[in-house]
Write a protein that holds these residues in place. Structure first.
Motif, PDB file in Angstrom:
ATOM      1  N   GLU A   1      62.089  68.232  11.168  1.00 26.10           N
ATOM      2  CA  GLU A   1      63.588  67.964  10.570  1.00 26.10           C
ATOM      3  C   GLU A   1      64.345  69.024  10.169  1.00 26.10           C
ATOM      4  O   GLU A   1      65.206  69.023  10.192  1.00 26.10           O
ATOM      5  N   ALA A   2      63.031  70.712  10.111  1.00 29.97           N
ATOM      6  CA  ALA A   2      64.461  71.346   9.926  1.00 29.97           C
ATOM      7  C   ALA A   2      65.309  72.321  10.683  1.00 29.97           C
ATOM      8  O   ALA A   2      65.287  72.942  11.721  1.00 29.97           O
ATOM      9  N   GLY A   3      66.316  71.448  10.752  1.00 32.97           N
ATOM     10  CA  GLY A   3      67.139  71.577  11.942  1.00 32.97           C
ATOM     11  C   GLY A   3      67.797  73.162  12.014  1.00 32.97           C
ATOM     12  O   GLY A   3      67.949  73.623  13.057  1.00 32.97           O
ATOM     13  N   ASP A   4      67.792  73.976  10.773  1.00 31.25           N
ATOM     14  CA  ASP A   4      68.053  76.088  11.091  1.00 31.25           C
ATOM     15  C   ASP A   4      67.126  75.700  11.687  1.00 31.25           C
ATOM     16  O   ASP A   4      67.688  77.410  12.846  1.00 31.25           O
ATOM     17  N   LEU A   5      66.115  75.638  11.710  1.00 35.57           N
ATOM     18  CA  LEU A   5      65.240  76.384  12.810  1.00 35.57           C
ATOM     19  C   LEU A   5      65.088  76.117  13.665  1.00 35.57           C
ATOM     20  O   LEU A   5      64.061  76.765  14.937  1.00 35.57           O
ATOM     21  N   LEU A   6      64.750  74.631  14.319  1.00 38.42           N
ATOM     22  CA  LEU A   6      64.576  74.178  15.303  1.00 38.42           C
ATOM     23  C   LEU A   6      65.717  74.839  16.337  1.00 38.42           C
ATOM     24  O   LEU A   6      65.561  74.888  17.518  1.00 38.42           O
ATOM     25  N   GLN A   7      67.280  74.183  15.522  1.00 41.37           N
ATOM     26  CA  GLN A   7      68.498  75.076  16.916  1.00 41.37           C
ATOM     27  C   GLN A   7      68.114  75.796  17.203  1.00 41.37           C
ATOM     28  O   GLN A   7      68.688  77.161  17.799  1.00 41.37           O
ATOM     29  N   ALA A   8      67.426  77.055  16.488  1.00 38.33           N
ATOM     30  CA  ALA A   8      67.346  78.803  16.684  1.00 38.33           C
ATOM     31  C   ALA A   8      66.658  78.970  17.278  1.00 38.33           C
ATOM     32  O   ALA A   8      65.691  80.268  18.159  1.00 38.33           O
ATOM     33  N   GLY A   9      65.575  78.373  17.538  1.00 39.34           N
ATOM     34  CA  GLY A   9      64.313  77.570  18.716  1.00 39.34           C
ATOM     35  C   GLY A   9      63.198  78.713  18.377  1.00 39.34           C
ATOM     36  O   GLY A   9      62.385  78.800  19.346  1.00 39.34           O
ATOM     37  N   LEU A  10      62.660  78.484  17.312  1.00 39.64           N
ATOM     38  CA  LEU A  10      61.644  79.103  16.038  1.00 39.64           C
ATOM     39  C   LEU A  10      60.739  77.805  16.132  1.00 39.64           C
ATOM     40  O   LEU A  10      60.384  76.402  16.110  1.00 39.64           O
ATOM     41  N   ASP A  11      59.064  78.662  16.526  1.00 42.91           N
ATOM     42  CA  ASP A  11      57.725  77.307  16.409  1.00 42.91           C
ATOM     43  C   ASP A  11      58.075  76.844  14.928  1.00 42.91           C
ATOM     44  O   ASP A  11      56.767  78.275  14.597  1.00 42.91           O
ATOM     45  N   VAL A  12      57.953  76.403  14.245  1.00 43.13           N
ATOM     46  CA  VAL A  12      58.044  76.291  13.012  1.00 43.13           C
ATOM     47  C   VAL A  12      56.742  76.049  12.069  1.00 43.13           C
ATOM     48  O   VAL A  12      56.233  76.319  11.574  1.00 43.13           O
ATOM     49  N   SER A  13      55.337  75.328  13.782  1.00 43.89           N
ATOM     50  CA  SER A  13      53.957  75.171  13.314  1.00 43.89           C
ATOM     51  C   SER A  13      53.889  75.879  12.923  1.00 43.89           C
ATOM     52  O   SER A  13      52.395  76.670  11.874  1.00 43.89           O
ATOM     53  N   ARG A  14      54.847  77.885  13.194  1.00 42.72           N
ATOM     54  CA  ARG A  14      53.843  78.636  13.002  1.00 42.72           C
ATOM     55  C   ARG A  14      53.708  79.455  11.550  1.00 42.72           C
ATOM     56  O   ARG A  14      53.512  80.498  11.046  1.00 42.72           O
ATOM     57  N   PHE A  15      54.844  79.102  10.119  1.00 41.24           N
ATOM     58  CA  PHE A  15      54.790  79.215   9.278  1.00 41.24           C
ATOM     59  C   PHE A  15      54.184  78.578   8.392  1.00 41.24           C
ATOM     60  O   PHE A  15      54.721  77.709   8.272  1.00 41.24           O
ATOM     61  N   ALA A  16      53.258  79.243   7.491  1.00 42.00           N
ATOM     62  CA  ALA A  16      53.021  78.592   6.177  1.00 42.00           C
ATOM     63  C   ALA A  16      54.452  77.801   5.293  1.00 42.00           C
ATOM     64  O   ALA A  16      55.208  78.519   4.902  1.00 42.00           O
ATOM     65  N   THR A  17      53.117  76.922   5.078  1.00 38.08           N
ATOM     66  CA  THR A  17      54.123  76.038   3.784  1.00 38.08           C
ATOM     67  C   THR A  17      54.164  76.366   1.997  1.00 38.08           C
ATOM     68  O   THR A  17      53.239  77.079   2.091  1.00 38.08           O
TER      69      THR A  17
END
Length: 307
Positions: free
Chosen positions: A249-265
């Motif tokens: 869902e995180a358009g900012d991070l996804l469009q930056a090509g980042l692996d969102v799964s590695r970030f802590a919740t």
């Protein structure tokens, strides 16, 4: 018996920020909480219908709202709908809350909780980019919950920015309108972006002690922060997300090509007492029905009839 249906003012009165933040913390430690992925149905006119259920051992809720970006500037709210609260044991409807008010206050409370736990310098000044409902909610939440007294307001609508400045001043706060959010970021260790997320509004390199809560973008195609800025936070500081759903869902991070799964919740932060690394902190919030469940728990505990 029909449940008590609360209007926006009544809903807000039952959701004070200190209690909301406390309940959010308790909810993140509650193993009975379930919140299936929300259903987002596109509407023919360009809006979306959101169906967001959640439950714990005592209550179940569904938030049913519409999100209509085209309402911006028309006087009609972009978010409309309700949160219906049920008793798990009896199935009885207990309460109906105003959906936009719940959304505004629980989103600001989530940002506040993240800032309390993660912000390197929580004193302000605070930059608010976007002077709508969420801008107002974040101003009030951070003033009440962190004692921030100084604000900078940036908006594509000068009238909206000035209205929020006047509201802040009516609360005894120091606030002024700024025309360039990127320039203002250099003076503000706290910032929130809460725009319709139709384009990048923040791209400047943050302060080493900066904390940014980005709440406007909650689909892969929405964006508020530049790709370079997101990548900077990931490389030079820390990135946290509100829930694992941010992975899609995180358009900012996804469009930056980042692996969102590695970030802590935020749940990781609360349960494991995680501290950010040295450097600026980005908190990306996309929304979750669990936050609405926490709001319902606070509202039910407040004095007054509940049906």
């Amino acid at each position: 018996m029909m449940p008590t249906a609360l209007n926006p003012a009544q809903t807000a009165a039952r959701l004070p920020y200190p209690l909301l933040v406390g309940e959010l913390t308790l909810l993140l430690k509650d193993t009975t909480v379930q919140a299936p992925s929300r259903v987002v149905q596109a509407l023919p006119a360009g809006g979306s219908l959101f169906v967001m259920p959640a439950l714990d051992a005592r209550i179940a809720i569904t938030k049913l709202i519409t999100f209509t970006p085209a309402n911006a500037g028309t006087g009609r709210p972009a978010i409309q709908g309700d949160v219906v609260v049920f008793d798990v044991a009896t199935g009885q409807r207990r309460l109906m809350l105003d959906g936009p008010t719940v959304t505004a206050r629980r989103t600001a409370a989530v940002s506040l909780l993240a800032a309390q736990r993660l912000a390197p310098n929580p004193k302000g000044p605070m930059l608010i980019v976007g002077a709508g409902v969420q801008g107002l909610a974040h101003l009030e939440a951070f003033a009440e919950g962190l004692g921030v007294r100084e604000f900078r307001i940036a908006s594509r609508s000068a009238a909206s920015a000035q209205a929020l400045v006047h509201h802040a001043q009516s609360l005894g706060l120091n606030a002024r309108m700024v025309f360039d959010a990127n320039t203002a970021l250099a003076d503000c260790p706290l910032a929130v972006t809460c725009t319709p997320a139709s384009g990048v509004v923040l791209s400047a390199v943050p302060r080493p002690d900066g904390f940014v809560s980005a709440v406007g973008a909650f689909t892969p195609t929405m964006v508020e922060l530049s790709a370079a800025l997101c990548q900077y936070f990931a490389a030079k500081g820390s990135v946290f997300v509100d829930t694992s759903d941010a992975g899609h869902e995180a358009g900012d991070l996804l469009q930056a090509g980042l692996d969102v799964s590695r970030f802590a919740t935020l749940a990781d932060v609360v349960r494991q007492d995680i501290k950010p690394a040295a450097g600026p902190v980005l908190f990306k919030s996309c929304g979750w029905a669990g936050w609405d469940l926490a709001a319902a728990r606070v509202a039910l505990a407040a004095p007054g009839p509940v049906g």
